[in-house]
Design an enzyme around this catalytic site. Structure first.
Site, mmCIF file in Angstrom:
data_model
loop_
_atom_site.group_PDB
_atom_site.id
_atom_site.type_symbol
_atom_site.label_atom_id
_atom_site.label_comp_id
_atom_site.label_asym_id
_atom_site.label_seq_id
_atom_site.Cartn_x
_atom_site.Cartn_y
_atom_site.Cartn_z
ATOM 1 N N GLN A 30 -13.484 7.359 -12.131
ATOM 2 C CA GLN A 30 -12.527 6.248 -12.194
ATOM 3 C C GLN A 30 -12.855 5.139 -11.193
ATOM 4 O O GLN A 30 -12.145 4.140 -11.125
ATOM 5 C CB GLN A 30 -11.114 6.788 -11.919
ATOM 6 C CG GLN A 30 -10.637 7.792 -12.946
ATOM 7 C CD GLN A 30 -9.348 8.496 -12.528
ATOM 8 O OE1 GLN A 30 -8.838 8.279 -11.428
ATOM 9 N NE2 GLN A 30 -8.826 9.345 -13.412
ATOM 10 N N HIS B 138 -8.594 9.154 -8.789
ATOM 11 C CA HIS B 138 -7.461 8.702 -7.973
ATOM 12 C C HIS B 138 -7.884 7.856 -6.768
ATOM 13 O O HIS B 138 -7.546 8.158 -5.629
ATOM 14 C CB HIS B 138 -6.635 9.905 -7.510
ATOM 15 C CG HIS B 138 -6.050 10.692 -8.637
ATOM 16 N ND1 HIS B 138 -5.239 11.769 -8.435
ATOM 17 C CD2 HIS B 138 -6.157 10.554 -9.988
ATOM 18 C CE1 HIS B 138 -4.877 12.278 -9.602
ATOM 19 N NE2 HIS B 138 -5.427 11.539 -10.570
ATOM 20 N N GLU C 121 6.085 6.970 -11.314
ATOM 21 C CA GLU C 121 7.166 6.417 -10.504
ATOM 22 C C GLU C 121 7.008 4.929 -10.233
ATOM 23 O O GLU C 121 5.884 4.427 -10.128
ATOM 24 C CB GLU C 121 7.221 7.133 -9.145
ATOM 25 C CG GLU C 121 7.564 8.607 -9.225
ATOM 26 C CD GLU C 121 7.637 9.264 -7.854
ATOM 27 O OE1 GLU C 121 7.946 10.469 -7.796
ATOM 28 O OE2 GLU C 121 7.388 8.578 -6.830
ATOM 29 N N TYR D 21 6.841 9.320 0.490
ATOM 30 C CA TYR D 21 7.331 9.307 -0.896
ATOM 31 C C TYR D 21 7.164 10.644 -1.613
ATOM 32 O O TYR D 21 7.434 10.744 -2.799
ATOM 33 C CB TYR D 21 6.679 8.145 -1.659
ATOM 34 C CG TYR D 21 7.262 6.831 -1.184
ATOM 35 C CD1 TYR D 21 8.392 6.287 -1.778
ATOM 36 C CD2 TYR D 21 6.753 6.198 -0.057
ATOM 37 C CE1 TYR D 21 8.975 5.129 -1.291
ATOM 38 C CE2 TYR D 21 7.327 5.034 0.441
ATOM 39 C CZ TYR D 21 8.438 4.511 -0.188
ATOM 40 O OH TYR D 21 9.035 3.364 0.306
ATOM 41 N N TYR E 260 -0.254 19.704 -15.331
ATOM 42 C CA TYR E 260 -0.677 19.629 -16.728
ATOM 43 C C TYR E 260 -0.556 20.977 -17.427
ATOM 44 O O TYR E 260 -0.415 21.048 -18.648
ATOM 45 C CB TYR E 260 -2.112 19.096 -16.813
ATOM 46 C CG TYR E 260 -2.228 17.664 -16.334
ATOM 47 C CD1 TYR E 260 -1.586 16.631 -17.010
ATOM 48 C CD2 TYR E 260 -2.964 17.352 -15.202
ATOM 49 C CE1 TYR E 260 -1.669 15.325 -16.560
ATOM 50 C CE2 TYR E 260 -3.062 16.043 -14.751
ATOM 51 C CZ TYR E 260 -2.411 15.031 -15.435
ATOM 52 O OH TYR E 260 -2.498 13.733 -14.992
#
Length: 372
Positions: free
Chosen positions: A89, A154, A246, A256, A267
């Protein structure tokens, strides 16, 4: 919000990128039909865009290309980028044209790179883009995360210029869930640095021996949307796992919760952490279940749609729409969808309050305005 163009620049932009054969169309919104124009196309996995003074804009491609699209539609690839690790990614990710660009000619961008000590991670770079030139100069590396990670997941990497000129940016947990609660690592955090790469003295963890001083907030999974509202407050959205995407209002020094609390599941369907709440960990302002895989985030100024002032627009990588969220408490008002909204990677407010977005599926840039 990112830099807005003047009315003169808007006219130039409308005359430019791809307008000779760009299809005119409409798309339905909560405020009625909106006009949709394709402003540029032909990109390979485009990730981000931002606007240049006087017309035109910059576009990043994740594989490592930076493009300048001029008001007349001419597209130029810009050289001089640092070494980019286009893995999974990662790659060349967000791009920001700061408010002082006309004076300094400097842009800021996020990318993934090889980290000293091993692995790859998110970095922030800055460089000058001379007028008319096809190559960046005076490249500076402002930040590299530590430590590097071994996965290709990520990276976060959204970037915002704060009202005081400092830079906020995001890093995901890199697929290593517990790291988002480890303040000795940059993973799973919103970070804040000055334009020269230094750490502002009023960052919340400055002076702590057990924490990295760039961290502003933590406990995030993978934030791929970051924006300021009209009052200058910082918001983000982040990917959950299976459910639990979120929207959070980002506060200084706040945890958080990921992966201790979440409104999603793994998953596999297994429970995440300790449930949906825990003392000392903030609750989201809104969450999606099932997930939409949000990417890109604009909070509208109300310039073209006054009734949308402060409303949030987020792309969906999973379900091919732009989510429109607003109200108090936040709720999803509408899903803006049509043939152009395939895998929406970025959403931003541009000239005169228009909403621009990237369709990664089409490799194209679109501009949305109220229908005449």
């Amino acid at each position: 919000m990112r830099t807005l163009l003047t009315a003169a620049a808007l006219a130039a932009a409308l005359a430019g990128p791809g307008q000779g054969d760009a299809p005119a169309g409409e798309i339905e919104t909560a405020a009625g039909p909106a006009a949709l124009e394709r402003m540029a196309e032909g990109f390979r996995t485009p990730w981000s865009l931002d606007f240049l003074p006087g017309g035109g804009f910059l576009v990043t491609e994740r594989a490592g290309a930076l493009w300048r699209v001029a008001p007349d539609g001419t597209r130029t690839e810009i050289g001089g980028l640092p070494g980019i690790a286009a893995i999974g990614q990662g790659g060349l990710l967000d791009v920001l044209v700061p408010r002082d660009f006309a004076d300094r000619r400097e842009i800021v961008f996020t990318y993934t790179t090889e980290i000293e000590g091993g692995g790859t991670g998110t970095a922030v770079g800055a460089a000058r883009l001379p007028d008319g030139a096809g190559r960046l100069t005076d490249l500076r590396v402002l930040f590299e995360m530590e430590p590097g990670g071994r996965t290709g997941r990520h990276f976060g990497s959204r970037l915002v210029e704060a009202p005081d000129g400092t830079l906020f940016f995001t890093i995901g947990d890199r697929g290593e869930r517990p790291s988002a609660q480890d303040l000795s690592m940059h993973n799973g955090s919103v970070l804040r640095i000055a334009r020269d790469g230094s750490v502002p003295e009023d960052n919340p963890l400055v002076g702590r021996d057990d924490a990295l001083p760039e961290i502003w907030s933590w406990g995030h999974r993978n934030p791929q949307g970051l924006a300021l509202d009209p009052e200058g407050r910082l918001w983000l959205h982040e990917h959950g796992a299976r459910g639990g995407d979120e929207i959070n209002r980002v506060e200084k020094g706040v945890n958080y919760g990921w992966p201790v609390i979440s409104y999603g599941t793994h998953y596999s369907g297994a429970k995440i952490g300790e449930g949906t709440s825990k003392p000392g960990m903030a609750q989201p302002e809104f969450y999606w279940d099932p997930s939409i895989a949000p990417s890109g985030m604009a909070i509208h100024s109300g310039a073209l749609w006054p009734e949308w002032r402060g409303h949030i627009f987020a792309g969906s990588l999973k379900s091919d729409f732009i989510a429109h969220v607003g109200g108090d408490p936040l709720r999803e008002i509408a899903r803006i969808a049509g043939p152009a909204t395939g895998r929406v990677r970025d959403v931003t407010e541009g000239p005169e309050g228009a909403l621009w977005f990237i369709s990664e599926a089409e490799g194209a840039i679109y501009r949305m305005t109220p229908a005449p």
